[in-house]
Design a protein around this motif. Structure first.
Motif, short mmCIF file in Angstrom:
data_model
loop_
_atom_site.label_atom_id
_atom_site.label_comp_id
_atom_site.label_asym_id
_atom_site.label_seq_id
_atom_site.Cartn_x
_atom_site.Cartn_y
_atom_site.Cartn_z
N MET A 101 -28.43 -15.76 0.99
CA MET A 101 -28.87 -14.38 0.77
C MET A 101 -30.02 -14.34 -0.22
SD MET A 101 -27.79 -11.59 2.24
CE MET A 101 -28.11 -10.44 0.92
N GLY A 102 -29.95 -15.18 -1.25
CA GLY A 102 -31.02 -15.22 -2.23
C GLY A 102 -32.32 -15.70 -1.62
N LEU A 103 -32.24 -16.70 -0.76
CA LEU A 103 -33.42 -17.22 -0.08
C LEU A 103 -34.06 -16.14 0.79
CD1 LEU A 103 -35.14 -19.75 0.54
CD2 LEU A 103 -33.57 -20.24 2.43
N ALA A 104 -33.22 -15.42 1.56
CA ALA A 104 -33.74 -14.35 2.42
C ALA A 104 -34.33 -13.22 1.59
CB ALA A 104 -32.61 -13.83 3.31
N ARG A 105 -33.66 -12.89 0.48
CA ARG A 105 -34.16 -11.81 -0.38
C ARG A 105 -35.53 -12.16 -0.98
NH1 ARG A 105 -33.99 -11.30 -5.67
NH2 ARG A 105 -32.41 -12.94 -5.92
#
Length: 706
Positions: free
Chosen positions: A511-515
């Motif tokens: 999720m952090g990567l996508a964000r």
């Protein structure tokens, strides 16, 4: 019923807080010879405010304490919150009985943490369909799409078939989805659904059948399932005797909450799970069946006992713990006139000398002024605004009231609005994860590609066609040159997708990567609103941590999403207090100290569109019953006299008079206090004890002709 009640007279201490009917429901059945608990089919008719959740939680705890393995309990609810609440209460009960009252988490209560089959119908269906994906002709990594994506996919099929180009108006995508969903969940043929629910679309019968066939083909090609498919596949699974027995063998007991809200598909699934009724327990209230527009059928609960031989045991809960008796008297009188029902009379230990009010007002404006006057009076008497509610049949019925609340600076929140997942920025980020999870998900890919500046529908479509031709090879996508797209932006997107899609990639951090990839696009697309929306995405990332895998996160969030987002939060939430406005459908399951129900007139209760069918009129009666039983201490039913004709001049006064609701019969009116508002000046003087003069007008008239 009396035999069942007698059997629980010798009760363990942990059942002391339950009344006799609740204990009978919680402990129904008998101890098995070896271990566990045997019981036949059980229907618990739980009237409004009678402790339904508490009773069902005690039954779960009772089964566990009597040797039933928690992982062999299937608990079906209609929201994740309801299943969590059930588990929480059962955990406390089990912890207390086992002398571990200090337990505060699932793993501290023996066994309860193993209630692995507790959830909504759709979430359980998702698990079972994945478990039996090979038998159902699916890939285990199929995606679940929400209503918005389902409508978009239908619209894509609609465009392919060139139906919008017809000479006559073709139904829009949301209407088409509603028709499709109604057919699937009621198991009615398309002809009947169109005749009963969508008569204005009947001329498109052949085209709609063709559209739905293409919609199914697109879903199969992309390996995506919509909400209705989850139940449809589960139902199909239960039609094969061998597979049905295999699924049924997973559970010793099946418990269902809010059974009156089930549709035909769900009821048939339950019967296939436990054909003899052994171990099945359903809880509900036929008087609160109000969701036929979602294909729920009151017939499921009315016909439940007769589905088994011998018939299911029926236990009725009538002790109300919410409302004062005068409110219950009115609700009892209202529902007593329903022709088909489980007879019950709600009783309360809370006495009151104040009857619910039936208030006649001049028009919508007067209705708003009365409500505000009473709400402010109650606030001065110590009743917080958020302990008061205004309920209405349709969302637009509160329009005038909302204007007056704003004018008087009274904060409020209104329930029944947009869901969290309907916010565009949330759909953007979830599309990234969905595409990485299932490269065949064309709807997700189509949305993601258009996040890049300069990329429109045509270029996105060509890119997806090339991706499909490469058998969905991410490396081939990296080699594709996307016209109009910034080279660095395109490269960073593909690199992120390859990283997310790698089978060995851990869920933590995705999720952090996508964000991080999405944040620059968020600032570009949403400009001034970006900061607020960024907070939503941070919240979404915190939610993601609670899930063990990407598939579980995407499925559960789609099937049971949160209902608010930061950019939709208004100033009332920043205030010390706020009034609650809600449609009655959204208010089900809630309670407030004081409740005002707007527009209790014929045409609203029952709704004018329901008057053509007896069964719809009866559902409208139940809807009013639900509204009335939300009140704890005060209930006000508002009935405007005038309804102004629309599309007249700005200062026009054309109007029609509202008729008293046909549900407010003489028997019901005896339980209400009729009054007119505002009170006339003469009446006020009279109340104040002022002696008014008498005028002999008759004598003056005679003298005119003397």
């Amino acid at each position: 019923m009396h035999d069942v009640l007698d059997s629980v007279q010798k009760k363990p201490a942990w059942l002391d807080k339950l009344n006799a009917a609740q204990r009978a429901a919680a402990t129904y059945g008998s101890r098995a010879e070896n271990a566990g608990w045997n019981s036949g089919p059980l229907l618990i008719i739980a009237g409004a405010g009678t402790g339904k959740t508490n009773t069902l939680a005690h039954r779960v705890a009772h089964l566990i304490l009597n040797g039933v393995a928690p992982e062999r309990l299937l608990l079906l609810t209609f929201s994740r919150r309801a299943s969590h609440e059930m588990i929480r209460r059962a955990r406390r009960i089990v912890a207390a009985v086992t002398a571990r009252t200090e337990a505060t988490s699932d793993d501290e209560a023996p066994g309860v943490s193993r209630l692995t089959w507790a959830g909504t119908f759709h979430s359980v269906a998702n698990r079972l369909v994945r478990r039996y994906a090979a038998q159902l002709g699916l890939q285990p990594l199929f995606s679940v799409i929400d209503r918005g994506d389902s409508a978009d996919l239908l619209d894509l099929a609609r465009q392919e078939l060139k139906f919008p180009a017809k000479d006559k108006r073709f139904p829009r995508k949301d209407t088409c989805l509603a028709i499709y969903s109604h057919c699937v969940n009621t198991r009615h043929p398309l002809e009947r659904t169109l005749t009963d629910m969508f008569p204005w679309c009947a001329q498109w019968h052949d085209e709609l059948k063709q559209l739905f066939r293409r919609y199914v083909e697109l879903k199969l090609a992309q390996q995506v399932l919509d909400f209705d498919d989850l139940l449809l596949y589960w139902h199909a699974l239960m039609q094969d005797l061998t597979l049905a027995q295999d699924v049924g063998s997973l559970y010793d007991h099946v418990l269902v909450d809010e059974y009156q809200d089930t549709n035909t598909l769900q009821a048939e699934i339950l019967l296939a799970l436990k054909p003899t009724g052994a171990g099945i327990c359903v809880v509900g209230d036929d008087a609160q069946s109000i969701y036929s527009f979602r294909a729920a059928s009151v017939e499921n609960i009315l016909q439940f006992p007769g589905q088994f031989s011998p018939q299911a045991e029926v236990i009725t809960l009538e002790q109300n713990y919410r409302s004062v008796q005068p409110i219950l008297d009115s609700a009892n009188a209202l529902i007593a006139e329903a022709p088909r029902q489980y007879q019950k009379r709600l009783q309360s230990t809370r006495a009151s000398n104040h009857l619910p009010r039936y208030v006649t007002v001049l028009d919508d404006q007067a209705q708003a002024e009365y409500v505000i006057e009473r709400i402010l009076q109650a606030r001065e008497q110590g009743v917080l605004l958020r302990r008061q509610a205004v309920l209405f049949r349709s969302a637009h019925h509160s329009d005038v009231l909302e204007l007056e609340l704003v004018r008087r600076n009274i904060p409020y929140v209104k329930y029944g609005g947009l869901k969290f997942l309907e916010a565009a920025h949330i759909k953007d980020l979830l599309a990234l994860l969905r595409w990485a999870d299932n490269p065949r998900n064309r709807i997700a890919g189509f949305r993601v590609l258009q996040l890049l500046p300069g990329v429109g529908p045509a270029n996105a479509d060509r890119c997806l066609n090339a991706f499909e031709a490469s058998s969905f090879d991410w490396q081939a996508l990296a080699a594709y040159r996307l016209p109009s797209a910034d080279a660095d932006g395109w490269r960073s997107l593909v690199e992120m997708l390859i990283a997310l899609a790698a089978p060995e990639a851990p869920w933590a951090g995705q999720m952090g990567l996508a964000r991080c990839w999405y944040e620059p696009h968020l600032a570009r697309i949403y400009d001034a609103a970006a900061a607020t929306r960024a907070a939503d995405i941070e919240q979404l990332e915190r939610i993601a941590i609670q899930f063990a895998s990407r598939e579980q996160f995407l499925s559960e969030l789609t099937l049971d999403p949160p209902r608010a987002s930061g950019d939709l939060s208004g100033t009332p939430l920043l205030d010390e207090d706020y009034l609650v406005l809600s449609t009655i459908h959204s208010a089900k399951g809630q309670e407030w100290d004081n409740v005002h129900v707007l527009h209790v007139s014929d045409g609203t209760f029952p709704n004018e569109f329901a008057t053509g069918k007896a069964e719809l009129i009866e559902e409208e009666r139940r809807l009013l019953y639900v509204a009335m039983t939300r009140a704890k201490y005060e209930l006000h039913l508002l009935a405007p006299l005038k309804y102004y004709v629309t599309q007249q001049a700005r200062h026009g006064d054309g109007h029609v008079y509202g008729a008293r609701s046909r549900f407010l019969t003489s028997a019901v009116m005896k339980s209400l206090q009729p009054m007119t508002w505002p009170i006339s000046a003469a009446a006020l003087h009279h109340v104040a004890g002022v002696e008014l003069p008498h005028i002999d007008v008759a004598a003056r008239l005679r003298n005119l002709w003397a």
